[in-house]
Design an enzyme around this catalytic site. Structure first.
Site, short mmCIF file in Angstrom:
data_model
loop_
_atom_site.label_atom_id
_atom_site.label_comp_id
_atom_site.label_asym_id
_atom_site.label_seq_id
_atom_site.Cartn_x
_atom_site.Cartn_y
_atom_site.Cartn_z
CB SER A 329 -0.89 0.02 1.25
OG SER A 329 -0.12 0.37 2.40
CG ASP A 330 1.37 5.91 -1.15
OD1 ASP A 330 2.30 6.05 -0.33
OD2 ASP A 330 1.23 6.64 -2.13
CG LEU A 331 2.55 6.59 5.24
CD1 LEU A 331 3.01 5.38 6.05
CD2 LEU A 331 3.50 7.76 5.44
N GLY A 333 -2.59 3.91 3.15
CA GLY A 333 -3.57 3.63 2.10
C GLY A 333 -4.69 2.70 2.54
#
Length: 807
Positions: A329-331, A333
């Site tokens: 995931s993105d941070l 996310g």
């Protein structure tokens, strides 16, 4: 002595060595033999066997920990020159069994790591070694860490080399040079203990108001693909155990770069066919090139968050493309599935949605901790699903040889980072990226013997405004500004007068009159304007690291670009236009140099300033590179990777729009100010003798397109020859033109070269009405030239029977 006291312990074994004279070599061999009976510790065992064996030994909590990537910069302690693990690190390992960290070596205002509190390359290697040693010697299973770092235009750590940001890299139109650069970035990260480099960013951009355009390769899927392939190959090399390479994590999957309203992380408005045709090809190309990791983006597509989108993460990525790496995931996310998108009521539900959709790892670790454990215990996530995600992470650790060799050499790190070789490479990339937009009456290049030169503007002598977002703190002496580059270039007899004139955004403090006075005394003026992505330690941040935009600030920073700084207009901010107009009114020859992260409104300059160059954010050697171009030591050949609009009212204004009724507006025409592919040179080039040749047999198809390219000037230079194709009549709507091939070619004065481009079925395919990839029978128009608008040769060819393509 009580021998029973030592029974079953290492101390007892060592005592036996001392008492009975058992050789240490024999003991070592015995220990090695014992380890090798444990399959996951046996380097000779197949990787898949090692993964399965280790998974069987892990608890639920240990499995969850392996797919959590926590923020890493609090995991070390620095006391003077001494560096070691922190109590925070020990606590996290004891409670959560974490398998990965991100940004351990990152330094910037968000992390509060400065040149004093952050780590030198040698200290970084010592710190990562200490973390790995703790894992190998003090945890139950001895699983090494994966350490990920930001690496878009250099490893975001102290002492590393700072290159041009990605939009500048794309402007080189030189994949080989970018691969060389990526290899240098990877080595600087790997020797300090990193294993994963976040990058390249493969977002296709059709919305320049969006704050992160500088991190991308622009608006064209083919150009983005070629740059992405180069970055992946440069990062990963041919051997991830080399000690010089890192895994490439592709960002951001997908359709993140064209958000509604320009809002970072906003909704992506795209249909499935356009998704496949425009947004997905760069990711597919990079995965085909071997990319081992990919990051889900923050946005949603058609109501489904990308962090919980099984169509993207399973159907496209794994089933259609055969991806075997791991997704992350993105941070924040996954928590955003609940808090931003509102499609989950609880964190447990968000974690279950994400991992069931195929998202392997959680950057930030908020969702795949207790919430995921609870979801497994409540039967919302099958153990087999968790095991699959963990296996993807473990497999990479085994493939990189980290179980056998988790450490790096601090002495080697000290010598290998920030070398004269990488410094020279930074200058080469910066020079290759510079786009000569306009050169009326051949004002450029300037003479080095000019008697009096005025250098004016807020970006003429500001190191951080030149470097872009995702940049670590830098010592002043390391960065060469445009002013410094000019001073180093001109004759000792030249008088160089510098006046800032104004700031990027601040309107309360300016010395425009002083700048005008300097211009009036000069023989020529170089004015350096644009934007800034420079964060300062007064900036506040969201939990994701994006900057908080303040509507009103007592001390106005220059920052108007970079993550979180979306714009409502593209106008030059502050008093910059006023400064430019006042300087131009002096009647002196003016050269405008743009240092910026996104295309800005330069309509007035395009009409009134004789020479304009765009350097984007050119990195640490940017001042030398700009001066090389200004004074003719480097013949510019950069080309725009994105169209520059006349007004935000034209947006979107990308060149390869679909066939439709596009017409002029009441206020202005519909064309951009400068089109995709535009860029001038001090040399002149002639295109002649276009030929096409079609070879077709069954499902095999190859089209050769050749022409002659000649340098007709008296100076050597590079030309970027560009091939565009149009499907003249498809069964679905296609682009009016689409870049298919390009080549940056160096030619001496008078030199001529035969250029040949070959097109295969994948270059000509479309996604038909039945959602099948095919090359349809019919004619294709061929356009060859120096930009998407500067077409020099036109032709066509015919495909006589359908060719079926694979995904």
């Amino acid at each position: 002595m009580n021998m029973k006291k030592f029974a079953g312990t290492r101390s007892y074994v060592m005592l036996c060595i001392a008492v009975f004279g058992l050789g240490t070599q024999a003991f070592g061999q015995a220990s090695k033999t014992k380890a090798n009976t444990i399959i996951y510790k046996n380097p000779a065992a197949p990787v898949e066997s090692r993964v399965k064996d280790l998974l069987k030994r892990m608890t639920l909590e240990e499995k969850a920990g392996q797919i959590c990537t926590l923020l890493g910069w609090e995991m070390y302690e620095k006391n003077g020159d001494s560096v070691g693990i922190s109590e925070t690190f020990k606590s996290v390992m004891d409670k959560r069994h974490i398998g990965s960290f991100w940004a351990t070596l990152r330094a910037d205002p968000w992390t509060k790591k400065t040149l004093v509190t952050g780590l030198s390359p040698k200290q970084a290697a010592i710190a990562t070694n200490a973390m790995q040693r703790y894992m190998m010697e003090n945890t139950r299973l001895g699983i090494p860490l994966l350490l990920a770092e930001e690496c878009p235009h250099g490893h975001m750590a102290i002492g590393t080399t700072v290159f041009s940001t990605s939009i500048g890299q794309a402007s080189t139109w030189d994949p080989a040079l970018i691969q060389e650069m990526a290899g240098a970035i990877a080595k600087e990260a790997r020797v300090q203990g990193a294993h994963i480099g976040y990058g390249p960013v493969l977002d296709l951009v059709r919305e320049p108001r969006w704050s992160r355009l500088e991190e991308t390769y622009g608006e064209d899927p083919y150009l983005i693909s070629q740059m992405g392939i180069s970055m992946v190959k440069g990062f990963q090399g041919n051997n991830l155990r080399s000690g010089s390479n890192v895994v490439s994590t592709l960002k951001h999957f997908t359709a993140y770069g064209s958000p509604e309203g320009g809002h970072n992380g906003g909704i992506a408005l795209t249909g499935v066919r356009d998704l496949y045709s425009s947004y997905l090809p760069p990711f597919q190309a990079a995965i085909k090139a071997g990319a081992q990791s990919i990051m889900a983006s923050y946005n949603s597509i058609d109501g489904v968050p990308c962090s919980a989108n099984s169509f993207l993460l399973k159907d496209v990525l794994v089933k259609q493309w055969g991806f075997r790496g791991f997704s992350v995931s993105d941070l924040g996310g996954i928590p955003g599935v609940r808090s931003t998108h509102r499609v989950a009521a609880t964190m447990e539900e968000a974690a279950a949605m994400a991992i069931n959709a195929g998202l392997d790892a959680d950057l930030g670790g908020e969702a795949y901790g207790d919430a995921l454990i609870k979801a497994v215990n409540n039967k919302k996530v099958a153990m087999a699903t968790l095991d699959s995600a963990v296996a993807h992470v473990l497999r990479l650790k085994f493939n990189m040889g980290l179980f056998e060799n988790p450490y790096v050499d601090p002495a080697a790190a000290e010598k290998a980072v920030g070398t004269e070789t990488t410094k020279a490479l930074s200058r080469r990339v910066a020079a290759a990226s510079i786009v000569l937009m306009k050169n009326e009456q051949e004002l450029l290049p300037l003479k080095k013997t000019i008697k009096n030169l005025a250098v004016i503007g807020p970006n003429a002598d500001n190191i951080y405004n030149q470097l872009g977002d995702y940049t670590a703190p830098q010592p002043d002496e390391k960065i060469v500004t445009v002013l410094e580059g000019i001073k180093a270039k001109v004759s000792p007899d030249t008088k160089v007068t510098y006046v800032k004139g104004c700031a990027i955004r601040d309107t309360a403090h300016a010395n425009i009159s002083e700048a005008v006075a300097a211009a009036e005394q000069a023989d020529a003026v170089v004015i350096v304007l644009g934007g800034s992505s420079a964060r300062d330690f007064g900036t506040t941040f969201q939990s994701t690291g994006a900057a908080e935009v303040k509507a009103s600030e007592v001390a106005v920073s220059d920052m108007e670009s970079g993550e979180g700084y979306d714009r409502v207009s593209l106008d030059l901010m502050g008093l910059q236009n006023q400064l430019l107009q006042r300087i131009a009114a002096t009647g002196k020859p003016v050269v405008l140099v743009l240092i910026e992260g996104r295309p800005l409104n330069i309509n007035w300059a395009a009409q009134n300033v004789p020479a304009i160059i765009n350097a984007w954010y050119p990195g640490q050697e940017g001042g030398h590179a700009v001066a090389d171009v200004l004074f003719g030591d480097y013949n510019p050949a950069g080309r725009l990777p994105i169209s520059i609009p006349k007004s935000v009212g034209q947006l979107p204004v990308y060149y390869n729009y679909k066939h439709a009724s596009r017409h002029d507006y009441v206020e202005m025409d519909a064309k951009p100010l400068y089109s995709f592919g535009h860029g001038l040179s001090y040399a002149k080039f002639d295109y002649q003798d276009l030929k096409t040749n079609v070879q077709a047999s069954g499902n095999n198809l190859k089209v050769s397109i050749s022409f002659k390219l000649k340098n007709t000037s008296k100076v050597a230079g590079d030309e970027v020859a560009q091939l565009y194709i149009r499907d003249d009549a498809g069964t679905v709507v296609t682009a009016v033109k689409q870049l298919k091939k390009f080549q940056r070619i160096h030619l001496a004065p008078g030199e001529e070269q035969q250029v040949t481009f070959e097109l295969l079925p994948d270059d000509l395919r479309l996604l038909n009405i039945d959602m099948k990839w095919v090359v349809e029978p019919g004619t294709f128009s061929v356009m060859v030239g120096a930009s998407s608008e500067d077409i020099r040769l036109n032709g066509s060819f015919e495909v006589k029977q359908e060719v079926v393509c694979k995904y």
